[in-house]
Design a protein around this motif. Structure first.
Motif, PDB file in Angstrom:
ATOM      1  N   LEU A 157      37.435  23.565  30.932  1.00 19.75           N
ATOM      2  CA  LEU A 157      38.734  24.165  30.609  1.00 19.75           C
ATOM      3  C   LEU A 157      38.604  25.388  29.717  1.00 19.75           C
ATOM      4  O   LEU A 157      39.581  26.143  29.570  1.00 19.75           O
ATOM      5  CB  LEU A 157      39.650  23.131  29.931  1.00 19.75           C
ATOM      6  N   MET A 158      37.466  25.599  29.130  1.00 20.12           N
ATOM      7  CA  MET A 158      37.235  26.777  28.289  1.00 20.12           C
ATOM      8  C   MET A 158      36.584  27.911  29.071  1.00 20.12           C
ATOM      9  O   MET A 158      36.346  28.989  28.524  1.00 20.12           O
ATOM     10  CB  MET A 158      36.338  26.399  27.101  1.00 20.12           C
ATOM     11  N   GLU A 159      36.284  27.679  30.347  1.00 21.84           N
ATOM     12  CA  GLU A 159      35.598  28.679  31.143  1.00 21.84           C
ATOM     13  C   GLU A 159      36.550  29.322  32.149  1.00 21.84           C
ATOM     14  O   GLU A 159      37.570  28.735  32.523  1.00 21.84           O
ATOM     15  CB  GLU A 159      34.421  28.035  31.898  1.00 21.84           C
ATOM     16  N   THR A 160      36.192  30.511  32.590  1.00 24.72           N
ATOM     17  CA  THR A 160      36.947  31.219  33.625  1.00 24.72           C
ATOM     18  C   THR A 160      36.279  30.956  34.966  1.00 24.72           C
ATOM     19  O   THR A 160      35.232  31.525  35.270  1.00 24.72           O
ATOM     20  CB  THR A 160      36.995  32.718  33.340  1.00 24.72           C
ATOM     21  N   ALA A 161      36.854  30.101  35.732  1.00 27.75           N
ATOM     22  CA  ALA A 161      36.324  29.783  37.065  1.00 27.75           C
ATOM     23  C   ALA A 161      37.509  29.440  37.958  1.00 27.75           C
ATOM     24  O   ALA A 161      38.266  28.518  37.666  1.00 27.75           O
ATOM     25  CB  ALA A 161      35.346  28.616  37.004  1.00 27.75           C
ATOM     26  N   ASP A 162      37.661  30.213  39.017  1.00 31.26           N
ATOM     27  CA  ASP A 162      38.803  30.012  39.900  1.00 31.26           C
ATOM     28  C   ASP A 162      38.507  28.932  40.932  1.00 31.26           C
ATOM     29  O   ASP A 162      38.371  29.183  42.128  1.00 31.26           O
ATOM     30  CB  ASP A 162      39.188  31.325  40.580  1.00 31.26           C
TER      31      ASP A 162
ATOM     32  N   GLU B  77      44.407  40.677  33.345  1.00 28.60           N
ATOM     33  CA  GLU B  77      43.162  40.800  32.587  1.00 28.60           C
ATOM     34  C   GLU B  77      43.183  39.938  31.323  1.00 28.60           C
ATOM     35  O   GLU B  77      42.165  39.339  30.951  1.00 28.60           O
ATOM     36  CB  GLU B  77      42.920  42.261  32.211  1.00 28.60           C
ATOM     37  N   TYR B  78      44.345  39.858  30.687  1.00 32.36           N
ATOM     38  CA  TYR B  78      44.461  39.034  29.473  1.00 32.36           C
ATOM     39  C   TYR B  78      44.265  37.555  29.795  1.00 32.36           C
ATOM     40  O   TYR B  78      43.568  36.832  29.074  1.00 32.36           O
ATOM     41  CB  TYR B  78      45.831  39.262  28.842  1.00 32.36           C
ATOM     42  N   GLN B  79      44.863  37.096  30.896  1.00 29.53           N
ATOM     43  CA  GLN B  79      44.706  35.688  31.274  1.00 29.53           C
ATOM     44  C   GLN B  79      43.269  35.370  31.664  1.00 29.53           C
ATOM     45  O   GLN B  79      42.779  34.273  31.380  1.00 29.53           O
ATOM     46  CB  GLN B  79      45.654  35.369  32.438  1.00 29.53           C
ATOM     47  N   GLU B  80      42.611  36.317  32.301  1.00 32.18           N
ATOM     48  CA  GLU B  80      41.226  36.087  32.670  1.00 32.18           C
ATOM     49  C   GLU B  80      40.322  36.069  31.448  1.00 32.18           C
ATOM     50  O   GLU B  80      39.333  35.316  31.408  1.00 32.18           O
ATOM     51  CB  GLU B  80      40.769  37.195  33.638  1.00 32.18           C
TER      52      GLU B  80
ATOM     53  N   GLY C 190      44.822  33.084  40.515  1.00 30.07           N
ATOM     54  CA  GLY C 190      45.600  34.049  39.743  1.00 30.07           C
ATOM     55  C   GLY C 190      45.414  33.926  38.250  1.00 30.07           C
ATOM     56  O   GLY C 190      46.123  34.612  37.489  1.00 30.07           O
ATOM     57  N   ASN C 191      44.525  33.023  37.805  1.00 29.91           N
ATOM     58  CA  ASN C 191      44.253  32.815  36.369  1.00 29.91           C
ATOM     59  C   ASN C 191      45.518  32.428  35.605  1.00 29.91           C
ATOM     60  O   ASN C 191      45.698  32.786  34.443  1.00 29.91           O
ATOM     61  CB  ASN C 191      43.640  34.068  35.741  1.00 29.91           C
TER      62      ASN C 191
END
Length: 851
Positions: free
Chosen positions: A393-398, A521-524, A562-563
């Motif tokens: 949950l702390m990582e950016t992975a779609d 970009e902020y959400q990502e 869509g992050n």
């Protein structure tokens, strides 16, 4: 005609002056010879009774004339007269007449008295005696009966009055833009009190003067000459050609309703002589108000162009709905995600709950301490899975996070109570009520309730479908009012996406170092601020319908790509990847598989449940723990070997032991209950559907073969089972039984590997069912009957082919090997049938002798 008239029916100014001089000379002579008729205003009005004569007509005596004075009462009072038809209303006409009399008697407000207005309409310079005034409430005027000298003609009086009114122009208080008008009554007015109200449209009927006499049908020129005197005429329409309606008539259209009132009251009952075009015996004119049809061009255009109007109306309704309701719905979804209105999240409630005594805690909504203590053991054992989910949950992975495990393995508690503990923006969606809803309206309402989407008008879907169906039958095409379940669910998910996106951007402000970044970009860049969506019971009863799960997975894919939010799926189905891969075909899912607890953890779980009931003694000393005092807990190890590590079964065991039962007895109760459930759900409940309403895809013989095989071995080879005649190399029944949790299919290297019982306790239940000789004999006999039927069909097929080959001429050498193969197959099948029949005979003996 009275007096000299112009082409419009009115006297010229010189003619009126001449008439006025003649009238004054006549009145002066009348004063000298008739002194009682003094010019005293108080004596001019003999009576002002508003009562209508019983005959309905005003009788005129010698030297009497009748005038109609218009615009002395407001026309709006006429609507009160319509209330006379209602039984609970008093007669409004009598009330108005009484009010007029009071206004006339009380001269403090002379401008409000209609009689006073009528007095001001008559000049003081003319010595006349007004015998009676009859107000006409619904027509806003009054009749005035005048007594005059016989040497004065009524036409001279009318001309003098009109000249006076043109000079003074008296105006009532309620209508300051129109002066009072007055004309001589030339006909015989009918003072009716029917429900007929003034209108600009007048119907003039031509009646004969007596029986057996023919009336003349007046032309437009004659009608114009007669009625133009009373106001501007808009049109004159004669009776349509060929109409057989009697009496003959013509229709007049006045520009002002006051002019129509004057014409009707002055000309009703007028007898037109032969000299003026009334025919040989004259013609009586009868006047009737007609309601004028209003021109409704807009309404007519709308009704005549439904293919244009209905889509426009649908677009307007949709726009209003989006503009008004969507912000409200987004607000409620946000409060549902943030738990704003949840009582357990309230700080004040939390403080009061923390101050309550232990007795109050038991009555509160808080989970019992025993359950918490027992689950803490499980969470310690699964700490690695919990930390893994928190890391993801702390990582950016779609991609999706999938927690898979059998029912009762603690998936929901693991995610919501542990992995997401302390996280505010969480949305829990349970697919079970959505999938089990019956009908589109119920499905929409269930989906809306899960995300907090309100207000929701689920009944509008049925109503719109009815409108669309009616419109399709009328204009031949659909209007677009009705929406499918697919589009309705899409609206709910879209509003939920908007709410989640707003929550993800809530903590953003200008002081942040990332303030210059765009929203995406902020959400990502900040995955830790995204809300978490937990989709529970995913693929529950998916064999019935997959539309709900398809829309949910597509929506979840849009959230992750869509992050906007993290998505966690909780499912019992091991084939979840088939459904989720449709939404994210090029992603590898992050998966956590939950199984049964190990025997050590399971034992600690039960023991902790038992020890939480220990209380302090009277001197503050703790009592001995149940795990230390109970001698029967030595049976616990063997019981856990039977039950396995399924949390629901372990919790049930702990509760039964708390009631005083021994572990062995408690386990036996669980086994008996499981055996009964298996019989009801998979074997004895024979029919086209299972007990929960889903279509059954297996036979009792197939379920019994699995039960009988798993009773002797903990696992079966998947492909070996498919080779049996009962399953006929088809895995549809096995997959269905896995969905209903009778068995568990273990996969290895992406393919089915082996088959195990759906729950650990099921193996003991299988053994108990197989140990029942009567049940085993009955079901084995059913299996043998099925196998005998299969082999009999094979023999029949071989016999038919042999008969075909035997009919060939000359018995070709090439078919000899085929014949021998068919004969060998028939022999083998016949041997199987004979052996099964012997077994069946023994089984029938058991059924005949035992209960």
């Amino acid at each position: 005609m009275f007096g000299v008239k112009t082409v419009f029916g009115r006297a010229t100014a010189s003619q009126r002056q001449h008439a006025h001089r003649t009238l004054n000379r006549s009145l002066h002579t009348a004063k000298l010879h008739n002194p009682p008729h003094a010019s005293v205003k108080a004596a001019r009005f003999k009576s002002t009774s508003p009562a209508v004569p019983k005959s309905g007509h005003i009788e005129e005596g010698p030297n009497e004339s009748l005038l109609f004075i218009d615009n002395i009462l407001p026309l709006r009072l006429s609507f009160l007269l319509s209330l006379t038809t209602l039984p609970f209303f008093a007669d409004p006409e009598k009330i108005l007449q009484k009010l007029l009399k009071q206004l006339h008697d009380d001269q403090r407000i002379p401008a409000a008295d209609p009689i006073n207005i009528a007095e001001r309409a008559l000049p003081d310079s003319i010595s006349l005696s007004v015998k009676q005034i009859l107000p006409r409430l619904k027509e806003g005027g009054a009749y005035a009966k005048l007594l005059h000298d016989p040497k004065v003609s009524p036409s001279d009086i009318e001309a003098a009055l009109q000249e006076y009114l043109e000079k003074t122009s008296p105006k009532p208080w309620f209508n300051p833009f129109r002066s009072v008008g007055s004309h001589l009554v030339r006909g015989r007015p009918w003072l009716e009190d029917l429900q007929r109200y003034p209108s600009q449209k007048l119907r003039v009927e031509f009646l004969p003067t007596g029986p057996g006499v023919e009336a003349a049908e007046l032309p437009e020129e004659t009608l114009y000459t007669l009625f133009r005197t009373y106001g501007k005429l808009g049109d004159i329409k004669p009776q349509p050609t060929g109409s057989k309606d009697l009496p003959k008539y013509a229709t007049l259209y006045y520009g002002n309703v006051r002019d129509a009132i004057m014409a009707k009251n002055c000309m009703h009952g007028f007898v037109l002589p032969e000299s003026e075009g009334g025919g040989k015996n004259g013609t009586v004119l009868k006047m009737v108000y007609e309601k004028r049809a209003k021109a409704r061009f807009l309404r007519d255009w709308i009704m005549n162009h439904p293919r244009i109007v209905i889509p426009i109306v649908a677009a307007i309704v949709a726009s209003v709905t989006v503009a008004v309701f969507d912000p409200v719905r987004t607000f409620f979804i946000k409060t549902h995600v943030t738990h704003t209105f949840h009582l357990t999240e309230n700080k004040v409630y939390g403080w009061f709950r923390s101050q309550l005594t232990r007795a109050n805690e038991i009555l509160s909504f808080k989970r019992h301490d025993g359950e918490n203590a027992g689950m803490s053991v499980v969470w310690d054992d699964r700490r690695g899975d919990i930390e893994q989910i928190r890391t993801w949950l702390m990582e950016t992975a779609d991609t999706f996070i999938v927690v898979q495990g059998p029912r009762g393995s603690g998936k929901k508690e693991l995610v919501l109570d542990e992995a997401l503990k302390g996280r505010r923006n969480t949305l829990h969606i349970d697919c079970k009520p959505i999938q089990e809803a019956r009908g589109d309206s119920s499905t929409i309402f269930a989906a809306a309730r899960e995300v907090g989407y309100r207000p929701v008008f689920s009944w509008m879907n049925t109503f719109s479908s009815m409108i669309d169906l009616a419109a399709q039958g009328t204009i031949g095409t659909k209007t677009g009012f009705s929406e499918t379940l697919d589009s309705q669910l899409q609206k709910i998910w879209q509003n939920t996406t908007n709410a989640l996106k707003e929550l993800a951007l809530e903590g953003r402000n200008k002081d942040n170092k990332d303030s210059e970044l765009g929203d995406d970009e902020y959400q990502e860049a900040h995955p830790e601020r995204r809300p978490v969506v937990v989709i529970d019971n995913f693929l529950h009863k998916s064999q019935e319908s997959s539309i709900v799960y398809d829309k949910i997975s597509e929506w979840a894919a849009s959230l992750t790509t869509g992050n906007v939010a993290h998505v966690i799926f909780l499912t019992n189905d091991v084939s979840f990847s088939k459904s989720l891969s449709k939404a994210l075909p090029d992603r590898v899912f992050r998966q956590v598989s939950l199984g049964d607890c190990s025997p050590e953890v399971a034992k600690r779980f039960v023991v902790n449940h038992l020890n939480t009931d220990a209380e302090e003694g009277s001197k503050g000393e703790k009592k001995s723990l149940p795990s230390e005092t109970r001698e029967d807990l030595g049976e616990l190890d063997g019981c856990i070997d039977i039950l396995g590590g399924r949390l629901t079964d372990l919790e049930f065991l702990a509760r039964r032991i708390k009631t005083g039962e021994t572990p062995n007895k408690a386990v036996q109760q669980i086994i008996d209950q499981s055996a009964s459930e298996i019989l009801k759900m998979y074997i004895l409940d024979i029919g086209t559907s299972s007990s929960n309403g889903a279509t059954r895809s297996w036979t009792p013989e197939q379920a019994w073969l699995l039960i009988k095989s798993l009773a002797t071995t903990p696992s079966l080879r998947y492909n070996e089972l498919l080779l049996s005649d009962t399953f006929k190399s088809s895995d549809g029944a096995l997959l269905a039984l896995e969905q209903f949790e009778l068995i568990t299919i273990v996969s290895q290297n992406g393919r089915p590997h082996s088959i195990k019982p759906g729950k650990p306790v099921y193996q003991a239940a299988f053994k108990q069912l197989v140990a029942d000789r009567v049940l085993k004999a009955r079901l084995d006999l059913a299996v043998l009957t099925q196998l005998i039927g299969i082999e009999t069909k094979a023999i029949d097929k071989a016999e038919a082919e042999l008969a075909l080959l035997g009919g060939l001429p000359g018995q070709p050498r090439e078919v000899k090997s085929r014949v021998m193969w068919l004969l060998a197959k028939m022999q083998a099948s016949q041997g199987k049938v004979e052996g099964w029949e012997k077994e069946g005979k023994a089984l029938k003996e058991v059924l005949a002798k035992e209960y």
